[in-house]
Design an enzyme around this catalytic site. Structure first.
Site, PDB file in Angstrom:
ATOM      1  N   SER A   5     -12.947  32.137  81.508  1.00  0.00           N
ATOM      2  CA  SER A   5     -12.099  31.178  80.870  1.00  0.00           C
ATOM      3  C   SER A   5     -11.702  30.277  81.897  1.00  0.00           C
ATOM      4  O   SER A   5     -12.451  29.863  82.881  1.00  0.00           O
ATOM      5  CB  SER A   5     -10.748  32.065  80.240  1.00  0.00           C
ATOM      6  OG  SER A   5      -9.952  31.112  79.745  1.00  0.00           O
ATOM      7  N   CYS A   6     -10.491  29.689  81.750  1.00  0.00           N
ATOM      8  CA  CYS A   6      -9.759  28.671  82.459  1.00  0.00           C
ATOM      9  C   CYS A   6      -8.725  28.986  83.349  1.00  0.00           C
ATOM     10  O   CYS A   6      -8.257  30.162  83.075  1.00  0.00           O
ATOM     11  CB  CYS A   6      -9.711  27.592  81.794  1.00  0.00           C
ATOM     12  SG  CYS A   6     -10.887  27.019  80.391  1.00  0.00           S
ATOM     13  N   ASP A   7      -7.987  28.114  83.810  1.00  0.00           N
ATOM     14  CA  ASP A   7      -6.664  28.443  84.450  1.00  0.00           C
ATOM     15  C   ASP A   7      -5.871  27.080  84.065  1.00  0.00           C
ATOM     16  O   ASP A   7      -6.108  25.906  84.416  1.00  0.00           O
ATOM     17  CB  ASP A   7      -6.639  28.375  85.758  1.00  0.00           C
ATOM     18  CG  ASP A   7      -7.384  29.879  86.491  1.00  0.00           C
ATOM     19  OD1 ASP A   7      -6.814  30.802  86.390  1.00  0.00           O
ATOM     20  OD2 ASP A   7      -8.715  29.741  86.653  1.00  0.00           O
ATOM     21  N   ASN A  26      -7.776  23.465  85.116  1.00  0.00           N
ATOM     22  CA  ASN A  26      -9.209  23.499  85.154  1.00  0.00           C
ATOM     23  C   ASN A  26      -9.789  24.089  83.781  1.00  0.00           C
ATOM     24  O   ASN A  26      -9.365  25.063  83.240  1.00  0.00           O
ATOM     25  CB  ASN A  26      -9.786  24.423  86.153  1.00  0.00           C
ATOM     26  CG  ASN A  26      -9.825  23.824  87.732  1.00  0.00           C
ATOM     27  OD1 ASN A  26      -9.613  22.584  87.645  1.00  0.00           O
ATOM     28  ND2 ASN A  26      -9.994  24.460  88.666  1.00  0.00           N
ATOM     29  N   GLU A  93      -6.427  28.879  76.865  1.00  0.00           N
ATOM     30  CA  GLU A  93      -7.257  29.704  77.405  1.00  0.00           C
ATOM     31  C   GLU A  93      -8.005  30.727  76.578  1.00  0.00           C
ATOM     32  O   GLU A  93      -7.457  31.119  75.592  1.00  0.00           O
ATOM     33  CB  GLU A  93      -6.623  30.494  78.583  1.00  0.00           C
ATOM     34  CG  GLU A  93      -5.577  29.575  79.617  1.00  0.00           C
ATOM     35  CD  GLU A  93      -6.538  28.872  80.490  1.00  0.00           C
ATOM     36  OE1 GLU A  93      -7.685  29.079  80.862  1.00  0.00           O
ATOM     37  OE2 GLU A  93      -5.871  27.924  80.788  1.00  0.00           O
TER      38      GLU A  93
END
Length: 363
Positions: A5-7, A26, A93
């Site tokens: 996933s992302c942050d 991000n 996310e």
């Protein structure tokens, strides 16, 4: 596909410098996916009989939508992250847990990001928009172009004054009002600090045997398989992001947020099959007389991308250099084998060309 996933990060005063809220994200996606940065002006919708087409389904339109700037995978309607003219920012996310992921086509988490931005002028109103739509239409559908990849969603929603974490599992959800600094990644993270929730969230967990009804209710422990006692001692990106935010607490600026998004040892700046395809940082001053500034890369690899500023002003023209030339609303899985079209916008192509020159140069 592995669950990557992302942050997303937020820092509120007094953790920041200059009495401002700092937001950052991000977007970590498949390595060959192009992300465009696109602007949509505010609009009045007089014909409410006309349905709004999102990525997969149609929903009811509203009388008015706000101006938004979005960073989004170029094949879909929604967005990974973005901001609106009122200083609301949202990032989402992918999350997984005990509840089976729905394969039915509904609203994607990315659709909900865009809808929250278009329909709300504060962070908490955006939360209301998202949970109301979640209840009415549900979430589900393929989240990657040409790949089988589905997930539920968590959201970080911020404005000039406050921020909220919203985490979901199917139609059930919990929300936490942020104090100081906070981050989300590809895991549930709300534990016992729950400021708002779905009215049947606890009963559903008890019915499923995920909570005994006696212990203090812990959303992450109930709806995921995670041992929440170890959340801050693991090597996960969530834990590393938490440490980076707290390392700079009290002195966080937009430059600090960019450094965090460029951090490679933590894995926040992701490389590999999934990589950081685009990044965003926003400055949201508490003083409403000051403009919010939103920075986007529009290109992968934040350590070698420039963060370009965007400010909501009158008579904004379309962002042609970051608009993908082949964007459409056709089903991405309509033909098998699926061949992805070339969605590289002019900035993305220049970014690739510059990196090739640098890589082949002899210094």
């Amino acid at each position: 596909m592995e669950p990557y996933s992302c942050d997303t990060f937020v820092a509120l005063p007094p953790a920041t410098v200059g009495n401002r809220v700092i937001f950052g994200k991000n977007s970590d996606r498949l390595f060959d996916e192009v992300q465009e940065v696109i602007y949509f002006p505010a609009a009045v919708h007089n014909d409410l009989q006309k349905r709004l087409k999102c990525t997969y389904i149609e929903i009811d339109q509203v009388p008015e939508t706000y101006a938004v700037v979005l960073s989004r995978p170029a094949w879909l309607w929604g967005a990974e992250m973005g901001a609106n003219e009122h200083g609301v920012c949202i990032g989402n996310e992918a999350v997984w847990g005990r509840e089976d992921i729905s394969k039915e086509e509904a609203l994607l988490g990315m659709d909900l990001v865009r809808l929250g931005l278009e329909r709300a002028d504060t962070a908490e109103k955006a939360l209301d928009v998202i949970v109301d739509l979640l209840e009415k239409y549900g979430q589900g559908g393929n989240c990657a172009e040409g790949e089988e990849f589905s997930y539920y969603n968590s959201f970080l929603i911020a404005d000039r004054n406050e921020a909220w974490i919203l985490e979901t599992s199917g139609k059930y959800w919990a929300a936490e009002k942020v104090q100081g600094v906070r981050n989300i990644s590809n895991q549930l993270s709300i534990t016992t600090k729950i400021d708002r929730e779905h009215p049947n969230m606890r009963n559903y967990a008890k019915h499923k045997g995920w909570w005994d009804g006696k212990e203090d209710f812990d959303f992450t422990a109930a709806y995921s398989y995670m041992n929440t006692a170890s959340m801050m001692t693991s090597s996960s990106r969530y834990c590393q992001g938490y440490k980076l935010l707290n390392k700079h607490k009290g002195n966080i600026t937009f430059e600090t947020m960019m450094e965090i998004l460029r951090d490679e040892p933590s894995g926040i700046n992701m490389k590999g099959e999934f990589l950081t395809t685009s990044s965003m940082v926003s400055i949201l001053p508490r003083d409403s007389s000051l403009a919010c500034i939103h920075f986007f890369t529009g290109t992968p690899h934040p350590e070698r991308s420039v963060f370009k500023p965007f400010i909501f002003v009158p008579n904004i023209s379309q962002l042609l250099d970051t608009k993908s030339p082949t964007f459409d609303l056709e089903r991405p899985m309509a033909k098998k084998p699926y061949v992805k079209p070339d969605r590289r916008h002019p900035l993305y192509q220049k970014h690739q060309q510059a990196w090739e020159v640098i890589s082949n140069s002899k210094f």
